[in-house]
Write a protein that holds these residues in place. Structure first.
Motif, mmCIF file in Angstrom:
data_model
loop_
_atom_site.group_PDB
_atom_site.id
_atom_site.type_symbol
_atom_site.label_atom_id
_atom_site.label_comp_id
_atom_site.label_asym_id
_atom_site.label_seq_id
_atom_site.Cartn_x
_atom_site.Cartn_y
_atom_site.Cartn_z
ATOM 1 N N TYR A 218 -12.031 -2.353 8.446
ATOM 2 C CA TYR A 218 -11.712 -0.941 8.715
ATOM 3 C C TYR A 218 -11.988 -0.043 7.516
ATOM 4 O O TYR A 218 -12.443 1.084 7.630
ATOM 5 N N SER B 61 -5.451 3.307 2.309
ATOM 6 C CA SER B 61 -3.991 3.405 2.314
ATOM 7 C C SER B 61 -3.516 4.306 3.440
ATOM 8 O O SER B 61 -4.133 5.331 3.715
ATOM 9 N N ALA B 62 -2.400 3.920 4.049
ATOM 10 C CA ALA B 62 -2.020 4.581 5.288
ATOM 11 C C ALA B 62 -0.713 5.358 5.228
ATOM 12 O O ALA B 62 -0.417 6.138 6.129
ATOM 13 N N ASP B 63 0.086 5.125 4.185
ATOM 14 C CA ASP B 63 1.395 5.776 4.153
ATOM 15 C C ASP B 63 1.249 7.306 4.163
ATOM 16 O O ASP B 63 0.520 7.859 3.354
ATOM 17 N N VAL C 263 -3.688 -7.376 8.598
ATOM 18 C CA VAL C 263 -4.892 -7.108 7.817
ATOM 19 C C VAL C 263 -5.737 -8.371 7.569
ATOM 20 O O VAL C 263 -6.951 -8.349 7.780
ATOM 21 N N ILE D 75 -0.582 -4.962 13.754
ATOM 22 C CA ILE D 75 -1.596 -4.915 12.700
ATOM 23 C C ILE D 75 -1.440 -6.153 11.818
ATOM 24 O O ILE D 75 -0.328 -6.520 11.442
ATOM 25 N N TRP E 234 3.746 1.223 3.287
ATOM 26 C CA TRP E 234 2.982 1.731 4.432
ATOM 27 C C TRP E 234 3.630 1.425 5.777
ATOM 28 O O TRP E 234 3.337 2.072 6.767
ATOM 29 N N ALA F 34 0.073 -6.369 6.059
ATOM 30 C CA ALA F 34 -1.116 -6.164 5.230
ATOM 31 C C ALA F 34 -1.065 -7.149 4.068
ATOM 32 O O ALA F 34 -2.079 -7.614 3.572
ATOM 33 N N HIS F 35 0.142 -7.468 3.617
ATOM 34 C CA HIS F 35 0.303 -8.348 2.453
ATOM 35 C C HIS F 35 0.676 -9.754 2.867
ATOM 36 O O HIS F 35 0.317 -10.722 2.223
ATOM 37 N N PHE G 135 -6.868 0.580 -1.172
ATOM 38 C CA PHE G 135 -6.405 -0.096 0.026
ATOM 39 C C PHE G 135 -4.883 -0.050 0.094
ATOM 40 O O PHE G 135 -4.292 0.420 1.068
ATOM 41 N N VAL G 136 -4.243 -0.487 -0.974
ATOM 42 C CA VAL G 136 -2.787 -0.577 -0.965
ATOM 43 C C VAL G 136 -2.184 0.782 -1.318
ATOM 44 O O VAL G 136 -2.572 1.405 -2.303
ATOM 45 N N THR G 137 -1.244 1.221 -0.518
ATOM 46 C CA THR G 137 -0.611 2.516 -0.755
ATOM 47 C C THR G 137 -0.031 2.607 -2.166
ATOM 48 O O THR G 137 -0.199 3.602 -2.858
ATOM 49 N N PRO H 288 -7.614 5.598 7.080
ATOM 50 C CA PRO H 288 -7.301 5.621 8.514
ATOM 51 C C PRO H 288 -6.270 6.711 8.809
ATOM 52 O O PRO H 288 -5.751 7.314 7.874
ATOM 53 N N GLN I 78 -0.243 6.184 13.393
ATOM 54 C CA GLN I 78 -0.507 4.825 13.880
ATOM 55 C C GLN I 78 0.645 4.365 14.777
ATOM 56 O O GLN I 78 0.429 3.733 15.811
HETATM 57 C C1 LIG Z 1 -3.002 -1.919 6.638
HETATM 58 C C2 LIG Z 1 -3.377 -0.551 6.274
HETATM 59 C C3 LIG Z 1 -3.504 0.285 7.489
HETATM 60 C C4 LIG Z 1 -2.447 0.046 5.267
HETATM 61 C C5 LIG Z 1 -2.596 -0.369 3.817
HETATM 62 N N1 LIG Z 1 -2.491 -1.761 3.608
HETATM 63 C C6 LIG Z 1 -1.607 0.359 2.933
HETATM 64 O O1 LIG Z 1 -0.961 -0.186 2.110
HETATM 65 O O2 LIG Z 1 -1.471 1.528 3.018
#
Ligand SMILES: CC(C)C[C@H](N)C(=O)O
Ligand SMILES: Nc1ncnc2c1ncn2[C@@H]1O[C@H](COP(=O)(O)OP(=O)(O)OP(=O)(O)O)[C@@H](O)[C@H]1O
Ligand SMILES: Nc1ncnc2c1ncn2[C@@H]1O[C@H](COP(=O)(O)OP(=O)(O)OP(=O)(O)O)[C@@H](O)[C@H]1O
Ligand SMILES: [Mg+2]
Ligand SMILES: [Mg+2]
Lengths: 358, 295, 241, 243, 400
Positions: free
Chosen positions: E297, E104-106, E241, E239, E164, E216-217, E80-82, E129, E135
């Protein structure tokens, strides 16, 4: 004390041999105590063999982790346990070293070798130790503990405030240990090598700290804990010795911090600076038995094995509830520590006059 | 500009009153028993979760009592837990300050983990005691809850002040803090003084828990910041001094408000900590404190 | 209460500190209105005995005060029942003023008028305290603190006052002041006094009856004049007078 | 210059002047008694000398050196030792270890050092404690604890000792024993200042008495003269009976 | 390693004690169960091995090593966490186990690895995602939608101080300005912020019509409460989370009302593909009484990843990554999967985001696989954007 050992004279004669040669350096032992020490040493050194026979590879990782925490617990002990100036922020020292390594890797050069980053990081721990020690050692009792507690909070918050450098809550990558030793490539990629990379420093530090603790210095530190004014009246500069105890503590704290950073491959405030970590260090020392150096080693192995291997049955959160409950029970019902108890039981069973583990 | 200064003054006053509330219970325990009750933050957390359980329709549906009754429950939960902590644990170990320090901190950690087990680590909101806000017309924004918290804190502090300094009972509490043996020799009923102290401190913690839990959030980590604050305030104000705690609470409250306004919230606590260290080094007894007398 | 009933009666009192046996079966009884001295060398157990009576240490044996078994009473109730103890260490409230310390002595009393009278009595007895009403106890000199400790004990309206080493470390001239005070209280107020002293001169001077305690046992007990020629007194006071 | 000299020593606690412009000198080998009412500043003089308190004004010289602003341990290293009013043994250590502590070098790198077992035995023997080396201080009778305090002071090898109420809480027999020990030390060349309220013990021991009141010297002289001095009687002794 | 038996082991990693991780784990389990109800993978039974990252890179590394060395998993799905993902990439790359990122989205996840040293990192993919660069683009589209709808032109931007969100801070303001909108306030917040009064008051002082916040955090409950009590005149978008949790309505005592959140899967409120509805129904049937009662998600992405892996290895005819990683990677690159979250295809090795999931767009070039949901009356999660997927209209507080 009368001689009533049935455990066999040969053990005693080995122990005596040790006592003659080294007793004055590290403290005298009797047969059972000697057996316990040698036995534990053999078990630890042979861990890769028996864990793989048992098919418990994960246990080897846990023992490596326990070795690191044992360093931290001993290091805390030589300062807080011996002088009675109880530090509630020791994780700052190991955390400082770990973060130094991480920031060197992240901001200076990702390819800096371990043999460069490690000494710098240990030195950083020493500097932080002195920065905390020099002003705060003027204070006594709960005030000292408070300042160290607060120092921990400050460092914790600074990692957030300067997240650009520290990576904030999420921390930073460190990577593994890789260096060359006598032509051979040592890397913690390999679980067995990693284990010895953690275990050997622990043993070396244990011997060194035992040597110091059983010397004049140890006696003076204990005397400071018991009655600081009396020590000053003896013509001894207590400030100098208190600072010295921080030096003796900071260096192994730094070593432990660096090892832990490489063990996890990353640093973050949660694993390195949160108050819980300082309390864990203290809990290990107290569970094992404060001011004995050996006790904290036992405490660290007990706590880490419980945490990683046993209490997992209670779930991720439950294991902490269980662990802290165990610690609380020891605090209330065996405040002198479990391993010290064991040591004294062995001492009473054997011939030699207790182990003067203070 | 006037608006900015005004809102700075108002925000600071609100937050400071709550800080004072947090710190005073801690001061009392430290003063009277020489016990550093590091579970104080845990009691604050219990108050907040106690309130949550009885007022929220999402926990135990049929409970969902009105928030004002919930406040009473939170106070009771704090008081009982605090008293339980004393008779169940602290009483046996208070002779050793290090063990006590450590054990109460471990209790706080256990409480935090238990809160995760019971309520998960996600933060929760609390039903608002006093929804809405006032003061927009004059350019100051204050939520009604902040006003309620401010007034309630001051009433609680005032009552406590009167009790401690103006009644025989209260004087006994202070006296006990100076010499337990002396208190026994003069016929102070120690168990009852201690019980009262822990009950009052716990009640104040429970009350504070509801305010913090609503204004910020109710979560298993909410014990640490109040504890650190209480610690800092008590030391700056001087151990055992109620007056000191209030003054220090305002000092820290305004300092934080200023820091947040000027530097951003990332530096919120840092300056208080720095001030604390400076105060300790320059005047180790704090602003109104007496030298820490051991036993 | 009939004259013959003892005010305080100790029977076969034993106290242990861990393995060490500090009191080994002490028995004695004190009559109302008398001054009773307990003397003996260091470590004999005098303080231990007073601590046992006050409920500060665990003991075996029986202690009756006005016929009440003290084992069944909390230390606080012992005080409110009129058995008041002025310890070796004084145990003052260091940051309270002289006046507040005296008030604390009477904190459990409801008879406001009587408290007021007692306060005046204490200030009369120790004019020094009257001069220093607002001074914090901690900053008082040793002798003044001793006066305050005695004064505070008197504020509890004692029937029986236990004094442990009231003269330790005091200048000769202050010992004289305390001499006068004890005599006044005993003669004018009819206060019963149990006096523990290691430096026996003082006890010998005041007490009607004495007990000599050595290593936890009573070696000798009786009227004061019998003591003048006891071996202990002879040995302990060679070279004096 | 004398062996030990206070020159205009002043110590203030806030508004309170505990020691007020006090001057005093002691020659090598002399035993001086320092007496005065409670709160007259006697212990404060010792505390200033040993640097437990910082001096407000004035100076302290010892053996030709100024020691006014040294740290406690430095004063001890210079050859001064003090037996304080409250006994201060380390209960967690044996009598022998308590004495040994006072012989350890003040160096963080000196791992082994300090007195040998024989030397410790000798220090203890000088005060008849040689049989108690393995006991804990809290098991000892009060008089032995006081003797231990003296033995510890001796273990630092001082040239001069400051004794604060060494006789307090002792009976006459014990006082006599201790006086004898002090006399032996005097014969061995030790210089001493003794504070005590027990006139019987003190007057026998000392060569000279200094009387202070409210922090200032009100009289000085040999013991007989002091005992007769009216001002001393009024301020301190009262009617001579208490002697 | 552990392959003596005939099982195929799917490794899953995530913060299991959080709703996000638990939802993901449930979804993985659901996928595995569905596979086993059919023919498994390559006719072999499938087993899920799920480990807790504790949201911590160090713990995650330990757990990953254990999963690979002790349990012998054939694929790793999750993170989950980048930063956690970064903590394990070196190791994962070295052991060659296929790794499908689902949380993770970064973008650096692929740009610093696969794009830099293809041979070493080729086993790393992201099936969802879409990365934060994309995004951010999606957010610009959404801002234009809001501008059309309400005439809002002034936007504020605040974000977690975490990896991220850097693409948002780097790109979004400029992109908004390019679209003719004003960015009147920008800030980054340390995780763990708990005093929201100054945050809201700064946004208000800047006269923003809406704030885009990317948390997210940080947990924005306090922000929402303070916003509602003060009736601040801006909308809260972006966003959040914790706000994605179906339990957030209760957790926040209804403070969630009006906040919007962009998230893959649209919390199941819209039928994005034909797979969406059945997946959500199956999830609710199996786990609807647990927490979280919806997959969230990461659940969508994880569920999809299991099937993507299945299809790829079945095409490759091997799961032996030690011997055949190249074949497996090639087949993964061939993916064209109708997932529960969206249509899934990967960027090729030579494109900007190698091995990353492609964005899907509508005819106007508007990104569609990053829908926006809103908490509406009585705790209903509605999909409000893009319009063709919307289950309800976007609404604003009555005080606006
Ligand atoms: C909120 C998410 C889209 C991204 C995720 N929390 C990350 O650290 O990459
Ligand atoms: N708390 C304690 N723990 C262990 N032993 C103690 C304790 N208190 C006193 N003792 C021991 O008990 C014995 C009696 O002591 P106590 O204080 O009653 O004597 P005392 O007659 O009052 O002596 P002094 O004249 O010195 O005041 C002594 O041997 C002393 O060492
Ligand atoms: N730390 C301190 N703070 C404030 N006042 C002090 C302090 N120490 C001593 N004093 C005061 O200084 C004065 C002198 O005290 P000191 O202890 O020197 O007296 P002393 O002559 O030794 O008396 P005693 O015979 O009772 O031991 C007293 O009035 C005392 O209250
Ligand atoms: Mg006594
Ligand atoms: Mg004195």
């Amino acid at each position: 004390m009368s001689s009533d050992t049935q455990t066999g004279g040969s053990l005693e004669s080995v122990a005596d041999g040790y006592n003659d040669r080294f007793g004055h350096l590290f403290g005298e032992l009797n047969g059972p105590q000697f057996a316990l020490l040698i036995g534990s040493l053999v078990v630890l050194l042979a861990a890769p063999v028996w864990t793989s026979l048992l098919g418990a590879g994960g246990l080897l990782r846990t023992l490596a982790l326990a070795s690191i925490w044992a360093i931290l617990a001993m290091a805390w002990d030589i300062q807080s346990g011996y002088t009675g100036y109880i530090s509630f922020g020791h994780a700052v020292l190991s955390g400082g070293a770990a973060y130094t390594t991480a920031m060197l890797v992240a901001h200076v050069n990702p390819d800096l070798p371990f043999l460069v980053t490690a000494p710098i990081s240990v030195f950083a721990a020493l500097v932080i130790g002195l920065v905390i020690a020099i002003p705060s050692l003027r204070l006594r009792g709960p005030y000292f503990s408070l300042v160290t507690f607060v120092a921990g909070l400050i460092f914790y918050q600074l990692t957030y405030a300067f997240s650009g450098y520290t990576g904030g809550e999420l921390g930073q990558r460190v990577g593994r240990i890789e260096f060359e030793l006598a032509g051979a490539q040592v890397t913690t990629f390999d679980p067995v090598t990693r284990y010895y990379v953690m275990l050997v420093p622990m043993l070396v530090i244990a011997v060194a700290l035992l040597y110091v603790a059983r010397s004049n210095v140890g006696m003076i530190l204990i005397a400071i804990r018991e009655n600081e004014e009396a020590v000053a009246a003896a013509g001894i500069d207590t400030t100098k010795f208190k600072i010295w105890s921080f030096v003796l503590s900071s260096i192994p704290m730094g070593v432990g911090g660096v090892l832990l950073a490489h063990f996890y491959g990353s640093v973050n405030p949660l694993n390195f600076l949160l108050v819980d970590r300082s309390i864990e260090i203290i809990a290990m020392a107290v569970v094992g038995g404060m001011s004995s150096i050996l006790g904290p080693i036992g405490g660290a192995f007990l706590v880490i094995v419980l945490r990683e291997e046993v209490l997992g049955v209670f779930g991720v959160t439950g294991r902490w509830v269980a662990l802290w409950t165990v610690v609380l029970l020891v605090l209330v019902f065996a405040r002198d520590g479990l391993f010290r108890k064991l040591w004294h039981i062995l001492g009473d069973r054997g011939r030699a006059d207790g182990g003067d583990d203070e | 500009m006037l608006g900015a200064i005004g809102s700075f003054l108002v925000t600071g006053a609100m937050i400071s009153a709550i800080y004072a509330l947090i710190a005073i219970g801690f001061t009392m325990i430290f003063g009277v028993g020489g016990v550093l009750n590091l579970a104080h933050g845990g009691l604050i957390m219990l108050g907040a979760y106690g309130f949550l359980v009885v007022t929220s329709s999402s926990t135990v549906e049929f409970l969902a009592i009105p928030p004002i009754a919930g406040l009473a429950v939170a106070i009771a939960v704090g008081a009982v837990a605090s008293y339980g902590l004393y008779v169940g644990l602290v009483e046996y170990i208070e002779d050793n300050p290090v063990i006590t320090f450590l054990a109460t901190l471990v209790v706080a950690l256990i409480l935090a983990e238990l809160a995760i087990v019971a309520f998960s680590s996600s933060p929760r909101g609390l039903v608002n005691l006093a929804p809405g806000s006032s003061g927009q017309s004059v350019g100051l924004r204050v939520t009604n809850l902040e006003i309620v918290a401010f007034v309630t804190s001051w009433v609680a502090i005032g009552l406590l002040w009167y009790y401690v300094t103006r009644t025989d009972d209260g004087r006994s509490i202070l006296a006990t803090s100076m010499s337990q043996r002396g208190a026994q020799l003069t016929g102070v009923d120690l168990p009852s003084v201690k019980a009262k102290t822990w009950l009052i401190a716990g009640a104040l913690a429970g009350l504070a828990g509801v305010f913090i839990g609503t204004l910020q959030q109710t979560s298993p980590t909410m014990w640490l910041d109040p504890l650190a604050l209480a610690f800092i305030i008590v030391v700056i104000g001087g151990i055992g001094s109620i007056k000191g705690s209030i003054v220090a609470a305002y000092l820290i409250g305004y300092l934080e408000t200023l820091t947040v306004t000027l530097l951003g919230s990332g530096f919120r606590g840092t300056f208080s900590l720095v001030v604390l260290v400076i105060v300790l080094l320059v005047m180790p007894q704090g602003l109104f404190g007496r030298e820490w007398v051991h036993e | 209460m009939a004259d013959s009933d003892p005010h305080l009666e100790i029977e076969d009192l034993h106290v242990y500190y861990g393995k060490s046996h500090a009191l080994k079966g002490v028995s004695l009884s004190i009559e109302p209105g008398e001054i009773y001295g307990v003397i003996g060398p260091n470590g004999a157990g005098k303080t231990t005995m007073l601590n046992a009576i006050a409920g500060f240490v665990d003991y075996e044996g029986a202690i009756h005060y006005d016929g009440i078994d003290l084992a069944t009473v909390s230390p606080r109730d012992i005080v409110t029942d009129g058995l008041v103890y002025c310890t070796e260490d004084r145990d003052l409230f260091p940051f309270f003023s002289v006046h507040e310390n005296l008030q604390m002595g009477a904190q459990f009393r409801d008879d406001r008028e009587a408290v007021k009278r007692d306060l005046e009595m204490v200030y009369d007895l120790f004019p020094r305290l009257d001069e220093r009403r607002e001074q914090e106890a901690e900053t008082m000199s040793g002798g003044e603190q001793q006066m305050l400790a005695i004064g505070r004990a008197l504020m509890s309206d004692p029937d029986l006052l236990m004094l442990d080493e009231p003269t330790l470390g005091l200048a000769p001239i202050i010992i004289e002041d305390i001499n006068d005070a004890i005599e006044t209280l005993n003669e004018d107020e009819g206060l019963t006094i149990l006096l523990a002293e290691q430096n026996s001169t003082f006890a010998l001077r005041h007490a009607e009856r004495l007990a000599l305690l050595e290593t936890g046992e009573i070696e000798l007990a009786g009227p004061a004049d019998e003591f003048q020629d006891s071996d202990y007194i002879q040995e302990a006071y060679i070279g004096i007078h | 210059m004398s062996f030990f000299e206070l020159d205009g020593l002043t110590k203030r606690f806030g508004g309170l002047v505990a020691v007020d412009d006090l001057s005093l000198s002691v020659d090598r080998g002399e035993i001086v008694g320092l007496i005065g009412p409670n709160g007259s500043g006697k212990s404060t003089v010792f505390n200033c000398t040993m640097s437990r308190y910082t001096v407000s004004d004035g100076s302290i010289h010892f053996d030709g050196d100024e020691i006014t602003d040294l740290k406690t341990h430095e004063v001890v290293e210079n050859g001064l030792a003090r037996v304080s009013q409250e006994s201060n043994p380390i209960d967690a250590m044996t009598v022998g270890a308590n004495i040994k502590l006072f012989t350890l070098p003040n160096s963080v790198t000196s791992i082994r050092g300090g007195a040998s077992d024989d030397e410790i035995f000798n220090y203890a023997a000088r005060l008849d404690l040689e049989d108690k080396l393995h006991e804990q201080p809290d098991e000892l009778p009060h008089a032995d604890v006081r003797r231990l305090e003296v033995a510890k002071a001796l273990a630092t090898d001082p040239e001069m000792m400051l004794l604060d109420e060494p006789f307090a809480g002792m009976n006459q027999q014990e006082i006599d024993g201790l006086v004898e020990k002090f006399e032996e030390l005097r014969d061995a060349g030790m210089t001493m200042i003794v504070v005590d309220h027990n006139m019987g013990g003190l007057m026998r021991l000392v060569d000279r008495v200094v009387v202070i009141h409210n922090g200032t010297k009100i009289a000085a002289g040999d013991p007989e003269a002091i005992a007769e001095n009216d001002q001393v009687r009024r301020a301190y002794l009262g009617s001579s009976e208490a002697m | 390693l552990g392959d003596e038996d005939d099982l195929i082991r799917v490794g899953h990693i995530g913060p299991l004690q959080q709703d996000m991780g638990a939802g993901s784990e449930n979804s993985a389990q659901l996928a595995v169960d569905q596979l086993n109800d059919e023919d498994g993978i390559m006719d072999r039974e499938v087993e899920l091995v799920s480990v807790d990252s504790l949201g911590d890179p160090g713990e995650a590394l330990t757990a990953t090593e254990e999963m690979v060395e002790q349990d012998g998993v054939d694929v790793i799905i999750g993170t989950f966490v980048t930063e956690v993902m970064q903590g394990i990439t070196d190791y994962v790359a070295d052991v060659d186990v296929p790794f499908l990122i689902t949380g993770s989205a970064d973008p650096v996840t692929v740009t610093d690895t696969v794009a830099e040293d293809y041979d070493r990192f080729k086993n790393i993919f992201r099936s969802g995602p879409i990365n934060s660069d994309l995004q951010a683009e999606g957010m610009v589209d959404y801002a234009e939608f809001l501008a059309d709808e309400y005439g809002w032109t002034q936007f504020a931007h605040i974000a977690d101080d975490a990896a991220w969100t850097e693409p948002f801070s780097d790109n979004l303001p400029d992109a908004l300005e390019d679209a003719g909108l004003d960015v009147v306030h920008e800030d980054r917040l340390a995780p763990g912020t708990d005093d929201w009064a100054p945050v809201n008051s700064d946004i208000d002082d800047a006269d923003a019509d809406a704030v885009f916040r990317f948390f997210a955090h940080n947990v924005g409950t306090g922000m929402l409460v303070n916003w509602r009590e003060n009736e601040y005149e801006f909308a809260i978008e972006g966003i959040h989370v914790p706000g994605m949790s179906p339990e957030f309505w209760d957790d926040s005592e209804g403070a969630a009302l009006y906040e919007t959140i962009s998230q893959s899967g649209a919390a199941g409120a819209a039928d994005i593909t034909s797979e969406t509805g059945p997946f959500v129904d199956a999830y609710v049937e199996e786990y609807g009484d647990d927490r979280p009662s919806l997959p969230m998600y990461m659940g969508f992405n994880t569920y999809d990843a299991v099937f993507i892996y299945k299809d790829a290895v079945e095409r490759a005819g091997t799961v032996d990554y030690q011997a055949d990683i190249d074949t497996i990677v090639d087949e993964l690159l061939e993916t064209d999967h109708e997932g529960a979250a969206s249509e899934i295809e990967f960027y090729g090795p030579d494109e900007d985001y190698p091995h990353d999931v492609r964005e899907t767009t509508d005819d106007d070039g508007v990104i569609t696989n990053f829908p926006v949901t809103q908490w509406q009356d009585e705790g209903e999660f509605e999909c409000v954007y893009p319009e063709h997927l919307a289950s309800a209209d976007h609404i604003t507080p009555e005080w606006l």
